[in-house]
Design a protein around this motif. Structure first.
Motif, PDB file in Angstrom:
ATOM      1  N   GLY A   6       0.837  -1.203   0.000  1.00  0.00           N
ATOM      2  CA  GLY A   6       0.000   0.000   0.000  1.00  0.00           C
ATOM      3  C   GLY A   6       0.865   1.244   0.000  1.00  0.00           C
ATOM      4  O   GLY A   6       1.966   1.231   0.552  1.00  0.00           O
ATOM      5  N   GLN A   7       0.371   2.314  -0.654  1.00  0.00           N
ATOM      6  CA  GLN A   7       1.131   3.568  -0.702  1.00  0.00           C
ATOM      7  C   GLN A   7       0.242   4.756  -0.406  1.00  0.00           C
ATOM      8  O   GLN A   7      -0.973   4.694  -0.581  1.00  0.00           O
ATOM      9  N   ALA A   8       0.850   5.844   0.004  1.00  0.00           N
ATOM     10  CA  ALA A   8       0.123   7.111   0.153  1.00  0.00           C
ATOM     11  C   ALA A   8       1.118   8.245  -0.003  1.00  0.00           C
ATOM     12  O   ALA A   8       2.294   8.089   0.320  1.00  0.00           O
ATOM     13  N   SER A   9       0.629   9.378  -0.526  1.00  0.00           N
ATOM     14  CA  SER A   9       1.544  10.524  -0.651  1.00  0.00           C
ATOM     15  C   SER A   9       1.335  11.467   0.530  1.00  0.00           C
ATOM     16  O   SER A   9       0.329  11.386   1.229  1.00  0.00           O
ATOM     17  N   GLY A  10       2.302  12.337   0.732  1.00  0.00           N
ATOM     18  CA  GLY A  10       2.132  13.372   1.751  1.00  0.00           C
ATOM     19  C   GLY A  10       1.197  14.449   1.228  1.00  0.00           C
ATOM     20  O   GLY A  10       0.704  14.361   0.099  1.00  0.00           O
ATOM     21  N   LYS A  11       0.924  15.442   2.024  1.00  0.00           N
ATOM     22  CA  LYS A  11       0.071  16.544   1.578  1.00  0.00           C
ATOM     23  C   LYS A  11       0.613  17.862   2.112  1.00  0.00           C
ATOM     24  O   LYS A  11       1.359  17.901   3.090  1.00  0.00           O
ATOM     25  N   ILE A  12       0.236  18.904   1.432  1.00  0.00           N
ATOM     26  CA  ILE A  12       0.564  20.244   1.916  1.00  0.00           C
ATOM     27  C   ILE A  12      -0.741  21.004   2.069  1.00  0.00           C
ATOM     28  O   ILE A  12      -1.580  20.968   1.165  1.00  0.00           O
ATOM     29  N   ILE A  13      -0.912  21.662   3.193  1.00  0.00           N
ATOM     30  CA  ILE A  13      -2.065  22.552   3.313  1.00  0.00           C
ATOM     31  C   ILE A  13      -1.634  23.907   2.765  1.00  0.00           C
ATOM     32  O   ILE A  13      -0.716  24.534   3.271  1.00  0.00           O
ATOM     33  N   LEU A  14      -2.285  24.299   1.662  1.00  0.00           N
ATOM     34  CA  LEU A  14      -1.959  25.583   1.032  1.00  0.00           C
ATOM     35  C   LEU A  14      -2.566  26.724   1.854  1.00  0.00           C
ATOM     36  O   LEU A  14      -1.919  27.737   2.100  1.00  0.00           O
ATOM     37  N   MET A  15      -3.795  26.531   2.274  1.00  0.00           N
ATOM     38  CA  MET A  15      -4.513  27.552   3.052  1.00  0.00           C
ATOM     39  C   MET A  15      -5.498  26.874   4.000  1.00  0.00           C
ATOM     40  O   MET A  15      -6.053  25.829   3.652  1.00  0.00           O
ATOM     41  N   GLY A  16      -5.725  27.469   5.145  1.00  0.00           N
ATOM     42  CA  GLY A  16      -6.856  27.075   5.989  1.00  0.00           C
ATOM     43  C   GLY A  16      -6.557  26.157   7.159  1.00  0.00           C
ATOM     44  O   GLY A  16      -7.490  25.719   7.827  1.00  0.00           O
ATOM     45  N   GLU A  17      -5.268  25.879   7.449  1.00  0.00           N
ATOM     46  CA  GLU A  17      -4.993  25.073   8.648  1.00  0.00           C
ATOM     47  C   GLU A  17      -5.534  25.798   9.881  1.00  0.00           C
ATOM     48  O   GLU A  17      -5.616  27.022   9.913  1.00  0.00           O
ATOM     49  N   HIS A  18      -5.868  25.053  10.858  1.00  0.00           N
ATOM     50  CA  HIS A  18      -6.463  25.511  12.133  1.00  0.00           C
ATOM     51  C   HIS A  18      -7.895  26.028  11.985  1.00  0.00           C
ATOM     52  O   HIS A  18      -8.789  25.518  12.651  1.00  0.00           O
ATOM     53  N   SER A  19      -8.127  26.994  11.083  1.00  0.00           N
ATOM     54  CA  SER A  19      -9.509  27.463  10.942  1.00  0.00           C
ATOM     55  C   SER A  19     -10.408  26.333  10.418  1.00  0.00           C
ATOM     56  O   SER A  19     -11.616  26.334  10.666  1.00  0.00           O
ATOM     57  N   VAL A  20      -9.813  25.360   9.726  1.00  0.00           N
ATOM     58  CA  VAL A  20     -10.578  24.228   9.186  1.00  0.00           C
ATOM     59  C   VAL A  20     -11.228  23.410  10.309  1.00  0.00           C
ATOM     60  O   VAL A  20     -12.289  22.819  10.139  1.00  0.00           O
ATOM     61  N   VAL A  21     -10.592  23.411  11.480  1.00  0.00           N
ATOM     62  CA  VAL A  21     -11.134  22.687  12.636  1.00  0.00           C
ATOM     63  C   VAL A  21     -12.472  23.323  13.072  1.00  0.00           C
ATOM     64  O   VAL A  21     -13.329  22.663  13.641  1.00  0.00           O
ATOM     65  N   TYR A  22     -12.641  24.636  12.766  1.00  0.00           N
ATOM     66  CA  TYR A  22     -13.838  25.387  13.177  1.00  0.00           C
ATOM     67  C   TYR A  22     -14.856  25.520  12.042  1.00  0.00           C
ATOM     68  O   TYR A  22     -15.736  26.382  12.093  1.00  0.00           O
ATOM     69  N   GLY A  23     -14.693  24.696  11.014  1.00  0.00           N
ATOM     70  CA  GLY A  23     -15.703  24.669   9.953  1.00  0.00           C
ATOM     71  C   GLY A  23     -15.412  25.581   8.771  1.00  0.00           C
ATOM     72  O   GLY A  23     -16.193  25.639   7.827  1.00  0.00           O
ATOM     73  N   GLU A  24     -14.277  26.297   8.807  1.00  0.00           N
ATOM     74  CA  GLU A  24     -13.903  27.117   7.648  1.00  0.00           C
ATOM     75  C   GLU A  24     -13.243  26.218   6.597  1.00  0.00           C
ATOM     76  O   GLU A  24     -12.731  25.146   6.930  1.00  0.00           O
ATOM     77  N   PRO A  25     -13.258  26.630   5.326  1.00  0.00           N
ATOM     78  CA  PRO A  25     -12.658  25.777   4.292  1.00  0.00           C
ATOM     79  C   PRO A  25     -11.131  25.785   4.333  1.00  0.00           C
ATOM     80  O   PRO A  25     -10.525  26.697   4.906  1.00  0.00           O
TER      81      PRO A  25
END
Ligand code: PMV
Length: 311
Positions: A6-25
């Motif tokens: 099995g494989q998976a790639s990493g990811k980068i959050i371009l925008m919206g870290e932390h606020s995403v926890v509160y329902g923002e995109p």
């Protein structure tokens, strides 16, 4: 002898870290430079072999609890609770640097186990299993890491909403990723923001709403191939994240260095307090210069990735 992969790639959050926890995109993109592989082969006992640890699955250290959980849950899902395996994980994703390594590990494990039993794994099952593991690893995850590392496309992500991929409609933009070399502290950062929110709802919710607004502006800028606006909103997002106390001196210093060397935008990415930052450049040459400057300023490692599809 039968083996599962099995494989998976990493990811980068371009925008919206932390606020995403509160329902923002938030916007996440696959980070193709890095990936995780898992190999599954039958053994007389349950063994885990990875960078941090090699030994009995029952005795893994606390930071690998989520790995143990995802293996057990996947085997329950497959109705194979009594089978025992040696599970070998290899990774080029730096751990705990805000690149979604914990989610990617879980994705690759689930894929490898399903592959071993030759059972197709639906996206829903995969997400469900990985999100369970992420709850253990992160405490209160938005689900963005699970979603981003289980697919190969850029995502416009809203917590508890159906996944929405969207085209990275930019012709000439390069992303530089720089690792501070310091372990990020997603769990602590997320819980500190939650405490701040409880103490001062008015101010903190303004920062969160603003981060959401900036993410929507970023999406618009991408759809218009307007990298300057994108860079500008990245810069503004970094200031908002600073106000949420999730940056640190090293991240701030790398962000300043990137801007001084021509980046059109720069910000921390992921959980913060260490981990990685990203910078946006208009050409490959510029990106190479910025990456070199970040290295001189103390970055532990740098990567360059083209953002979106070339027209
Ligand atoms: O540090 P990472 O890559 O796991 O990113 C976490 C992103 C946060 O928004 C900070 C937390 C979350 O669960 O969405």
């Amino acid at each position: 002898e039968k083996i599962g992969h099995g494989q998976a790639s990493g990811k980068i959050i371009l925008m919206g870290e932390h606020s995403v926890v509160y329902g923002e995109p938030a916007i996440a993109i696959p980070f193709q430079e890095t990936f995780i592989s898992t190999k599954v082969e039958p053994d007389s006992t349950m063994i885990l072999d990875c960078h941090y640890y090699s030994g009995a699955l029952s005795e893994v250290p606390p930071q690998l609890k989520s790995v143990k959980e995802v293996i057990n849950q996947a085997l329950i899902e497959l109705h194979q609770k009594n089978m025992t395996f040696k599970i070998t994980i290899t990774s080029t994703i730096p751990a705990e640097r805000g690149m979604g390594s914990s989610a990617a590990v879980a994705v690759s494990i689930v894929r490898a186990l399903f592959d071993y039993f030759e059972v197709p794994c639906s996206p829903e099952t995969l997400l469900h299993l990985v999100n369970r593991a992420e709850k253990i690893a992160h405490g209160n995850p938005s689900g963005i890491d699970a979603a981003a590392t289980s697919g190969n496309e850029p995502l416009f992500f809203i917590k508890n909403h159906p996944l929405e991929s969207f085209p990275m409609n930019v012709s000439n933009a390069f992303l530089i990723v720089a690792d501070t070399g310091i372990k990020g502290q997603t769990r602590a950062a997320v819980s500190d923001v939650a405490h701040l929110f409880e103490q001062n709802k008015k101010e903190i919710s303004q920062h969160i709403t603003e981060l959401g607004r900036l993410t929507k502006l970023a999406k618009q800028a991408i759809s218009k191939d307007d990298v300057h606006t994108l860079g500008n909103v990245m810069n503004q997002a970094h200031d908002q994240l600073k106000s949420l106390t999730v940056s640190n001196d090293q991240l701030d210093q790398l962000v300043i260095t990137a801007r001084e060397h021509g980046a059109i935008g720069a910000k921390l990415t992921g959980g913060g307090r260490g981990g990685c930052m990203i910078a946006l450049a208009e050409s490959k040459e510029q990106a190479v210069k910025i990456a070199a400057a970040l290295k001189s300023a103390g970055a532990f490692a740098t990567w360059i990735q083209s953002l979106g599809v070339k027209k």
